[in-house]
Design an enzyme around this catalytic site. Structure first.
Site, PDB file in Angstrom:
ATOM      1  N   SER A  51       0.855  -1.184   0.000  1.00 28.17           N
ATOM      2  CA  SER A  51       0.000   0.000   0.000  1.00 28.17           C
ATOM      3  C   SER A  51       0.892   1.236   0.000  1.00 28.17           C
ATOM      4  O   SER A  51       1.540   1.550   1.001  1.00 28.17           O
ATOM      5  CB  SER A  51      -0.926  -0.001   1.219  1.00 28.17           C
ATOM      6  N   THR A  89      -9.586   7.532 -10.116  1.00 20.76           N
ATOM      7  CA  THR A  89      -9.732   7.827 -11.542  1.00 20.76           C
ATOM      8  C   THR A  89      -9.567   9.307 -11.884  1.00 20.76           C
ATOM      9  O   THR A  89      -9.282   9.649 -13.033  1.00 20.76           O
ATOM     10  CB  THR A  89     -11.095   7.353 -12.061  1.00 20.76           C
ATOM     11  N   ASP A  90      -9.729  10.205 -10.904  1.00 20.19           N
ATOM     12  CA  ASP A  90      -9.685  11.630 -11.227  1.00 20.19           C
ATOM     13  C   ASP A  90      -8.363  12.048 -11.848  1.00 20.19           C
ATOM     14  O   ASP A  90      -8.336  12.846 -12.794  1.00 20.19           O
ATOM     15  CB  ASP A  90      -9.948  12.472  -9.970  1.00 20.19           C
TER      16      ASP A  90
END
Length: 331
Positions: A51, A89-90
């Protein structure tokens, strides 16, 4: 023996759930949780996870991208067949493009995300992660640089953009289309991998020191002057049409170039890119080029900003900078 797949999580909608029923979504899932939600991955590969961050993608920084890059390189050097990076996604197209500029391995690096948060009925998160994994493990994906996979479509990082704020088929490559699709559990490409420009050295972790501004109707150049006054020594101007600005702004840009500022003009249209010699009026592409402004070709302003940042950090200047920009502007 199963192949090894590396998965790095960077937050975004694919990792978002609501903290309470009816509440707005927040990034909460790490890489372990994402992989656990797609049990089919265990049938494809031995999965290694990390992560990098758990952020909405508007808050992702260059340092986060470089951390993902370093980890991805280490995994393929240790035997991973491919890498998947999950991301919001931005700004996914920007992270994917930055990674593509720097990725120096033949193994596939695939960026994916989701348009529906992970705890919604009908979420696309598991399907997109599984499709991305299939592409990352495909021999045909080697040598293509960084790929973006959502909605079972495969796009080149240099071409892809987010077209809709809500639709599942939001990622498109205007003027080109996807280079492949995931069909019947296999990655299928329309053509062989093409030659790619040589990878660039990573910049330092820190802010992107290139300003991006749009040139709208009735622009009097004040915004560009404010950016110059703020200390920016490199600008990308998202111009209209073939790379056009107002007469007032063209004078400001010409003065900036004369003072040593690097100026690149892109086109705010989604297809066609900038020109070189179609128009010759004040503020046209031909006049701007004559003044020393560089053109972004078919790169969007967002991607031209990142490319210019990387090139400047690598020491490119003058004619070498112009040649390097031209080489990568024909996406």
């Amino acid at each position: 023996m199963q192949p090894i797949l590396a998965v790095a999580a960077m937050g975004g909608t694919i990792a978002m759930t609501a903290p309470a029923p009816g509440a707005a979504a927040q990034p909460r899932l790490d890489a372990v949780a994402l992989v656990r939600g797609v049990p089919e991955l265990a049938d494809l590969a031995a999965v290694l996870v990390t992560s990098v961050c758990t952020k909405p993608s508007a808050s992702v920084e260059v340092g986060d991208v470089l951390e993902a890059l370093t980890w991805a390189r280490a995994q393929v050097d240790d035997g991973a067949r491919g890498v998947v990076v999950t991301h919001g996604t931005d700004t996914l197209e920007e992270t994917a493009y930055l990674l593509d500029l720097l990725w120096d391995r033949p193994e596939p690096l695939v960026v994916t995300g989701a348009m529906r948060q992970a705890d919604l009925t009908g979420t696309d998160a598991p399907a997109n992660l599984l499709a991305a994994a299939r592409v990352a493990l495909a021999a045909e994906a080697r040598g293509r640089g960084v790929l973006v996979v959502l909605n079972d479509e495969i796009h080149l990082a240099a071409r892809v953009t987010k077209e809709s704020s809500t639709a599942l088929d939001t990622f498109v490559s205007p003027g080109f289309g996807p280079v492949g699709r995931v069909q019947e559990r296999h990655a299928r490409f329309a053509s062989p991998a093409a030659a790619r420009p040589a990878p660039l050295p990573p910049p330092e972790a820190g802010p992107v020191d290139v300003a991006l501004v749009e040139a709208p109707l009735a622009d009097d150049g004040r915004v560009v002057r404010a950016l110059l006054a703020a200390g920016f020594r490199a600008l990308v101007v998202d111009g209209s049409g073939l790379g056009h600005v107002s007469a007032a702004t063209s004078q400001v840009l010409a003065g900036a170039v004369a003072d040593g500022v690097v100026v690149v003009v892109s086109s705010r249209t989604s297809r066609g890119g900038t020109g070189r010699a179609t128009y010759g009026y004040i503020g046209s592409e031909a006049q701007l080029i004559e003044a020393g402004v560089l053109m972004a070709g078919e790169l969007s302003g967002r991607k031209a900003r990142l490319l210019l940042h990387v090139l400047l950090h690598a020491g490119y200047a003058g004619e070498d900078l112009a040649v390097a920009l031209e080489e990568r502007s024909r996406v």
